[in-house]
Design a protein around this motif. Structure first.
Motif, mmCIF file in Angstrom:
data_model
loop_
_atom_site.group_PDB
_atom_site.id
_atom_site.type_symbol
_atom_site.label_atom_id
_atom_site.label_comp_id
_atom_site.label_asym_id
_atom_site.label_seq_id
_atom_site.Cartn_x
_atom_site.Cartn_y
_atom_site.Cartn_z
ATOM 1 N N TYR A 195 0.944 -1.350 -0.180
ATOM 2 C CA TYR A 195 -0.071 -0.184 0.072
ATOM 3 C C TYR A 195 0.863 1.353 -0.069
ATOM 4 O O TYR A 195 1.556 1.069 0.929
ATOM 5 N N PHE A 196 0.773 2.123 -0.648
ATOM 6 C CA PHE A 196 1.499 3.022 -1.079
ATOM 7 C C PHE A 196 0.517 4.430 -1.014
ATOM 8 O O PHE A 196 -0.476 4.408 -1.641
ATOM 9 N N PRO A 197 0.897 5.763 -0.983
ATOM 10 C CA PRO A 197 0.341 7.054 -1.010
ATOM 11 C C PRO A 197 -0.216 7.323 -2.044
ATOM 12 O O PRO A 197 0.584 6.793 -3.293
ATOM 13 N N GLY A 198 -1.150 7.415 -2.733
ATOM 14 C CA GLY A 198 -2.073 8.025 -3.769
ATOM 15 C C GLY A 198 -1.112 9.011 -4.930
ATOM 16 O O GLY A 198 -0.954 8.896 -5.680
ATOM 17 N N HIS A 199 -0.588 9.141 -3.708
ATOM 18 C CA HIS A 199 0.663 10.244 -5.144
ATOM 19 C C HIS A 199 1.171 10.022 -6.054
ATOM 20 O O HIS A 199 2.112 10.771 -6.768
ATOM 21 N N LEU A 200 2.402 8.781 -5.852
ATOM 22 C CA LEU A 200 3.417 8.098 -5.952
ATOM 23 C C LEU A 200 2.513 7.518 -7.538
ATOM 24 O O LEU A 200 2.512 6.466 -7.740
ATOM 25 N N LYS A 201 1.650 8.241 -8.386
ATOM 26 C CA LYS A 201 0.510 7.419 -9.267
ATOM 27 C C LYS A 201 1.897 6.773 -10.690
ATOM 28 O O LYS A 201 1.094 6.486 -11.009
ATOM 29 N N ASN A 202 2.605 7.100 -10.728
ATOM 30 C CA ASN A 202 3.541 6.648 -12.012
ATOM 31 C C ASN A 202 3.323 4.805 -11.387
ATOM 32 O O ASN A 202 3.091 4.546 -12.470
ATOM 33 N N ILE A 203 3.392 4.732 -10.257
ATOM 34 C CA ILE A 203 3.420 3.129 -10.197
ATOM 35 C C ILE A 203 1.595 2.630 -10.805
ATOM 36 O O ILE A 203 2.203 1.310 -11.489
ATOM 37 N N LEU A 204 1.093 2.762 -11.249
ATOM 38 C CA LEU A 204 -0.194 2.735 -11.686
ATOM 39 C C LEU A 204 -0.267 2.115 -13.053
ATOM 40 O O LEU A 204 -0.284 1.550 -13.954
ATOM 41 N N VAL A 205 1.281 2.836 -13.860
ATOM 42 C CA VAL A 205 1.357 2.914 -15.320
ATOM 43 C C VAL A 205 2.250 1.531 -15.714
ATOM 44 O O VAL A 205 2.973 1.806 -16.922
ATOM 45 N N GLU A 206 3.503 1.448 -14.569
ATOM 46 C CA GLU A 206 4.597 0.489 -14.806
ATOM 47 C C GLU A 206 4.071 -0.975 -14.860
ATOM 48 O O GLU A 206 2.776 -1.395 -14.443
ATOM 49 N N ASP A 207 4.987 -1.379 -15.812
ATOM 50 C CA ASP A 207 4.427 -2.651 -15.776
ATOM 51 C C ASP A 207 5.279 -3.784 -14.336
ATOM 52 O O ASP A 207 6.927 -3.864 -14.454
ATOM 53 N N LEU A 208 4.733 -4.246 -14.048
ATOM 54 C CA LEU A 208 5.561 -5.006 -12.326
ATOM 55 C C LEU A 208 5.187 -6.120 -12.510
ATOM 56 O O LEU A 208 6.175 -7.085 -11.599
ATOM 57 N N ASN A 209 5.451 -6.757 -13.462
ATOM 58 C CA ASN A 209 5.735 -8.236 -14.054
ATOM 59 C C ASN A 209 6.918 -8.466 -13.804
ATOM 60 O O ASN A 209 7.839 -7.847 -14.578
ATOM 61 N N ASN A 210 7.968 -9.432 -12.896
ATOM 62 C CA ASN A 210 9.265 -9.530 -13.231
ATOM 63 C C ASN A 210 9.919 -8.533 -13.006
ATOM 64 O O ASN A 210 11.193 -8.466 -13.749
ATOM 65 N N ALA A 211 9.294 -7.425 -12.253
ATOM 66 C CA ALA A 211 10.130 -6.042 -12.089
ATOM 67 C C ALA A 211 10.961 -6.117 -10.865
ATOM 68 O O ALA A 211 9.336 -6.476 -9.937
ATOM 69 N N SER A 212 11.744 -4.765 -10.040
ATOM 70 C CA SER A 212 11.995 -4.918 -9.475
ATOM 71 C C SER A 212 11.011 -3.192 -8.524
ATOM 72 O O SER A 212 11.840 -2.490 -9.483
ATOM 73 N N LEU A 213 9.747 -3.580 -8.223
ATOM 74 C CA LEU A 213 9.450 -2.069 -7.167
ATOM 75 C C LEU A 213 9.992 -0.995 -6.841
ATOM 76 O O LEU A 213 9.961 0.611 -7.532
ATOM 77 N N TYR A 214 10.955 -1.497 -6.184
ATOM 78 C CA TYR A 214 11.913 -0.440 -5.609
ATOM 79 C C TYR A 214 12.682 0.210 -6.293
ATOM 80 O O TYR A 214 13.280 1.268 -6.331
ATOM 81 N N GLN A 215 12.951 -0.657 -7.412
ATOM 82 C CA GLN A 215 14.109 0.053 -8.634
ATOM 83 C C GLN A 215 13.357 1.113 -9.563
ATOM 84 O O GLN A 215 13.622 2.377 -10.301
ATOM 85 N N ILE A 216 12.183 1.000 -9.687
ATOM 86 C CA ILE A 216 11.552 1.711 -10.782
ATOM 87 C C ILE A 216 11.329 3.398 -9.726
ATOM 88 O O ILE A 216 10.900 3.965 -10.212
ATOM 89 N N LEU A 217 10.563 2.855 -8.548
ATOM 90 C CA LEU A 217 10.269 4.146 -7.421
ATOM 91 C C LEU A 217 11.956 4.789 -7.033
ATOM 92 O O LEU A 217 12.011 6.364 -6.926
ATOM 93 N N LEU A 218 12.947 4.054 -7.694
ATOM 94 C CA LEU A 218 14.569 5.284 -7.386
ATOM 95 C C LEU A 218 14.637 5.452 -8.538
ATOM 96 O O LEU A 218 14.701 7.254 -8.396
ATOM 97 N N GLU A 219 14.048 5.525 -9.430
ATOM 98 C CA GLU A 219 14.381 6.287 -10.656
ATOM 99 C C GLU A 219 13.350 7.012 -11.624
ATOM 100 O O GLU A 219 13.632 7.946 -11.703
ATOM 101 N N LYS A 220 11.551 6.609 -10.744
ATOM 102 C CA LYS A 220 10.836 7.860 -10.912
ATOM 103 C C LYS A 220 10.978 9.092 -10.207
ATOM 104 O O LYS A 220 10.746 10.060 -10.286
ATOM 105 N N TYR A 221 11.041 8.170 -9.090
ATOM 106 C CA TYR A 221 11.266 9.357 -7.681
ATOM 107 C C TYR A 221 11.885 9.778 -6.588
ATOM 108 O O TYR A 221 12.058 11.171 -5.620
ATOM 109 N N GLY A 222 13.261 9.392 -6.694
ATOM 110 C CA GLY A 222 14.121 9.450 -5.809
ATOM 111 C C GLY A 222 13.945 8.992 -4.770
ATOM 112 O O GLY A 222 15.056 9.431 -3.631
ATOM 113 N N LEU A 223 13.401 7.681 -4.520
ATOM 114 C CA LEU A 223 12.221 7.129 -3.478
ATOM 115 C C LEU A 223 13.893 5.848 -2.927
ATOM 116 O O LEU A 223 14.131 5.513 -4.411
#
Length: 250
Positions: A149-177
């Motif tokens: 469960y993520f805060p709703g302002h991290l909306k880029n998550i919704l358009v990402e292909d998360l199959n076989n992907a590292s969600l943390y890596q996506i959040l680092l690249e998209k949001y610097g988090l």
């Protein structure tokens, strides 16, 4: 060594134990494979069944073998080990344990926040949450069912292909988090029919239930997670530090 030496100072049960360990290491007996019975080992090496029983008992006690009711001893599959003093992402956990990480996204939606979300994630009034539900795999075997469960302002998550992907890596690249500290609670649960279907186990199978609040590098709530893990696939360790208190004798 492919036979036992009755003249050796090493006890016969220890010789048999070492021989079986070597054969498991060499892949003669693989994970989840049944090994010969007490009688078969006794006849093969011309030793008593009591000697065989003692060797097998030690291997069971050490977690190398597991007994299945009415089926005899099997080679225990090595569990993935996680150090609770420095937990990491599922992707890195798999890689450290020589497994190939993967996964399948079951759900990725924006939804109304519940009281628990608002409290733990410190959400603004009216802010929604993003629910990501995934089955995680190790070497293509389903081992974890997770809900994040993520805060709703991290909306880029919704358009990402998360199959076989590292969600943390996506959040680092998209949001610097990136993840920082966390508070984790681990308990035991039984797989519900829905969970069992995704994890490929029987309903009611004992599993680990992990609930965690993860903070980002700024010590702000990053996400909360509720995961059901197959108990036969994971092992968690926690180093213990002894604190020595010096007493002032003055």
């Amino acid at each position: 060594m492919n036979e036992l030496d009755p003249q050796s100072i090493v006890p016969l049960y220890k010789q048999l134990k070492d021989l079986l360990l070597q054969e498991i290491k060499e892949g003669i007996y693989k994970a989840n494979q049944k090994i010969p019975t007490e009688l078969e080992l006794s006849e093969k090496y011309q030793i008593s069944r009591m000697t065989v029983r003692k060797a097998l008992a030690e291997l069971v006690e050490e977690g190398v073998l597991a007994k299945k009711q009415g089926k005899g001893p099997f080679v225990q599959e090595e569990k993935m080990t996680e150090d609770l003093s420095s937990p990491n992402s599922f992707t890195n956990l798999c890689k450290r344990n020589g497994k190939v990480p993967g996964g399948k996204t079951l759900k990725c939606t924006l939804q109304e926040a519940k009281d628990r979300d608002r409290q733990l994630l410190k959400l603004e009034n009216g802010e929604m949450v993003i629910l990501v539900e995934r089955v995680r795999t190790a070497d293509d075997v389903p081992v974890m069912l997770e809900k994040l469960y993520f805060p709703g302002h991290l909306k880029n998550i919704l358009v990402e292909d998360l199959n076989n992907a590292s969600l943390y890596q996506i959040l680092l690249e998209k949001y610097g988090l990136q993840s920082g500290n966390s508070v984790m609670e681990i308990s035991v649960c039984e797989a519900t029919p829905e969970e069992a279907a995704e994890l490929k186990v029987k309903t009611g199978t004992p599993c680990l239930l992990m609930e965690e609040i993860v903070y980002d590098q700024y010590d702000k709530p990053f996400h909360r997670t509720k995961s059901v893990l197959r108990g036969d696939k994971f092992k968690y360790i926690s180093p213990r530090m002894n604190v020595v208190k010096h007493v002032n004798s003055n």
